[in-house]
Each structure stands twice: as structure tokens, then as C-alpha cells.
Design an enzyme around this catalytic site. Structure first.
Site, PDB file in Angstrom:
ATOM      1  N   HIS A  20     -13.192 -23.611  -9.300  1.00  0.00           N
ATOM      2  CA  HIS A  20     -11.821 -23.133  -9.450  1.00  0.00           C
ATOM      3  C   HIS A  20     -11.475 -22.151  -8.335  1.00  0.00           C
ATOM      4  O   HIS A  20     -12.246 -21.246  -8.045  1.00  0.00           O
ATOM      5  CB  HIS A  20     -11.676 -22.477 -10.823  1.00  0.00           C
ATOM      6  CG  HIS A  20     -10.281 -22.081 -11.146  1.00  0.00           C
ATOM      7  ND1 HIS A  20      -9.996 -20.966 -11.873  1.00  0.00           N
ATOM      8  CD2 HIS A  20      -9.088 -22.642 -10.852  1.00  0.00           C
ATOM      9  CE1 HIS A  20      -8.687 -20.859 -12.025  1.00  0.00           C
ATOM     10  NE2 HIS A  20      -8.113 -21.875 -11.406  1.00  0.00           N
ATOM     11  N   ASP A  28      -5.598 -32.863  10.367  1.00  0.00           N
ATOM     12  CA  ASP A  28      -5.450 -33.877  11.402  1.00  0.00           C
ATOM     13  C   ASP A  28      -6.580 -33.703  12.411  1.00  0.00           C
ATOM     14  O   ASP A  28      -7.358 -32.747  12.332  1.00  0.00           O
ATOM     15  CB  ASP A  28      -4.062 -33.806  12.056  1.00  0.00           C
ATOM     16  CG  ASP A  28      -3.755 -32.488  12.763  1.00  0.00           C
ATOM     17  OD1 ASP A  28      -4.679 -31.846  13.312  1.00  0.00           O
ATOM     18  OD2 ASP A  28      -2.576 -32.101  12.775  1.00  0.00           O
ATOM     19  N   HIS A  96       2.432 -21.938  11.364  1.00  0.00           N
ATOM     20  CA  HIS A  96       1.256 -22.723  11.767  1.00  0.00           C
ATOM     21  C   HIS A  96       0.108 -21.835  12.239  1.00  0.00           C
ATOM     22  O   HIS A  96      -1.056 -22.106  11.922  1.00  0.00           O
ATOM     23  CB  HIS A  96       1.646 -23.731  12.851  1.00  0.00           C
ATOM     24  CG  HIS A  96       0.554 -24.684  13.194  1.00  0.00           C
ATOM     25  ND1 HIS A  96      -0.016 -25.530  12.266  1.00  0.00           N
ATOM     26  CD2 HIS A  96      -0.080 -24.940  14.355  1.00  0.00           C
ATOM     27  CE1 HIS A  96      -0.956 -26.253  12.849  1.00  0.00           C
ATOM     28  NE2 HIS A  96      -1.016 -25.923  14.111  1.00  0.00           N
ATOM     29  N   ALA A 119      -0.072 -32.250  10.486  1.00  0.00           N
ATOM     30  CA  ALA A 119      -0.543 -33.057   9.355  1.00  0.00           C
ATOM     31  C   ALA A 119      -1.784 -32.403   8.758  1.00  0.00           C
ATOM     32  O   ALA A 119      -2.906 -32.895   8.900  1.00  0.00           O
ATOM     33  CB  ALA A 119      -0.817 -34.489   9.791  1.00  0.00           C
ATOM     34  N   ASN A 120      -1.567 -31.268   8.104  1.00  0.00           N
ATOM     35  CA  ASN A 120      -2.642 -30.472   7.518  1.00  0.00           C
ATOM     36  C   ASN A 120      -2.156 -29.884   6.205  1.00  0.00           C
ATOM     37  O   ASN A 120      -0.980 -29.546   6.066  1.00  0.00           O
ATOM     38  CB  ASN A 120      -3.016 -29.300   8.446  1.00  0.00           C
ATOM     39  CG  ASN A 120      -3.324 -29.745   9.852  1.00  0.00           C
ATOM     40  OD1 ASN A 120      -4.342 -30.373  10.090  1.00  0.00           O
ATOM     41  ND2 ASN A 120      -2.439 -29.421  10.787  1.00  0.00           N
TER      42      ASN A 120
END
Length: 129
Positions: A20, A28, A96, A119-120
Site C-alpha cells: 500500500h 516512455d 514535468h 507518456a509517463n
């Protein structure tokens, strides 16, 4: 031999060890990976496997209670942004550069062959009860 699910032995074992609030990054092929998190590199060539293929496989096996993406995702990669929204609903957004710094705190990074910008995603593990 497993009947279904993730067949990659190292990845399957790493997922079984998650608890947890542990964080898993689906990345990417260009995201810098710092020392620290366990890295499972699935990248074969550009686009293979895709980010969304890997995300779908993970979501079939892991309970997710939250997610973080780069704020630039929606404008910089609307196809992936739409796919993430369909699968995860609302996500936390950070710049980012901050996203890249958060990767160091992950338990696991899964590198895909995705070769499109931003793309992360960082997934925060939940519990099934």
C-alpha cells in the site's frame, strides 16, 4: 506456467512485492531513470511495447488509489492523455521537471518502448479491501 496475466517473471515478482502506497512508474523510453527504484526494462524498439498496453496490463493486476502525470501531457500528447483519463479518471498534475524528481521515490519503474512526449505516469498502489 501462469494461465494469464503478466508473464514477465521479473515484473510479475516485483508487482507481487508491492505494498500500500508504493509507487510504480510506467515510463516512455526517454524518461531518465535515477538510481534507486527497481527498473524493469520492457523496451524492445520504438513503440514496442506501447505505454497504454503496459498500463492496461498493470491495471489488470494492481490496485491503484491515485496517479500523477506531467501537466504538459494534455497539450503535448493528447492521445496518451485521453487514454490515461479513460483508465484512471482524475490524476494529479505536476510540472514535468517535478515529475522526473518524483521518480526517485518509486519502488518500481517499468520502461516501455513508447516514443511520444510525456507518456509517463506514477501509480500509487492501493489495497483490495
Amino acid at each position: 506456467m501462469k494461465r494469464s496475466g503478466i508473464l514477465h517473471a521479473e515484473l510479475s515478482g516485483a508487482l507481487a512485492r508491492l505494498g500500500h502506497t508504493d509507487k510504480v512508474v510506467v515510463a516512455d523510453c526517454g524518461l531518465p531513470i535515477p538510481a534507486g527504484p527497481t527498473l524493469i526494462d520492457l523496451a524492445f524498439r520504438f513503440g514496442v511495447p506501447s505505454f497504454l498496453e503496459v498500463l492496461d496490463g498493470l491495471l489488470a493486476e494492481v490496485v491503484v488509489e491515485g496517479a500523477v502525470v506531467a501537466g504538459e501531457l494534455a497539450a503535448g500528447n493528447p492521445v496518451i492523455a485521453s487514454g490515461v483519463a479513460e483508465r484512471l479518471g482524475e490524476t494529479e498534475q505536476v510540472q514535468h521537471e517535478e515529475f522526473k524528481s518524483l521518480v526517485a521515490g518509486a519502488a518500481l519503474v517499468i520502461r516501455t518502448g513508447e516514443a511520444t512526449p510525456y507518456a509517463n505516469v506514477i501509480l500509487r498502489c492501493g489495497v483490495p479491501f
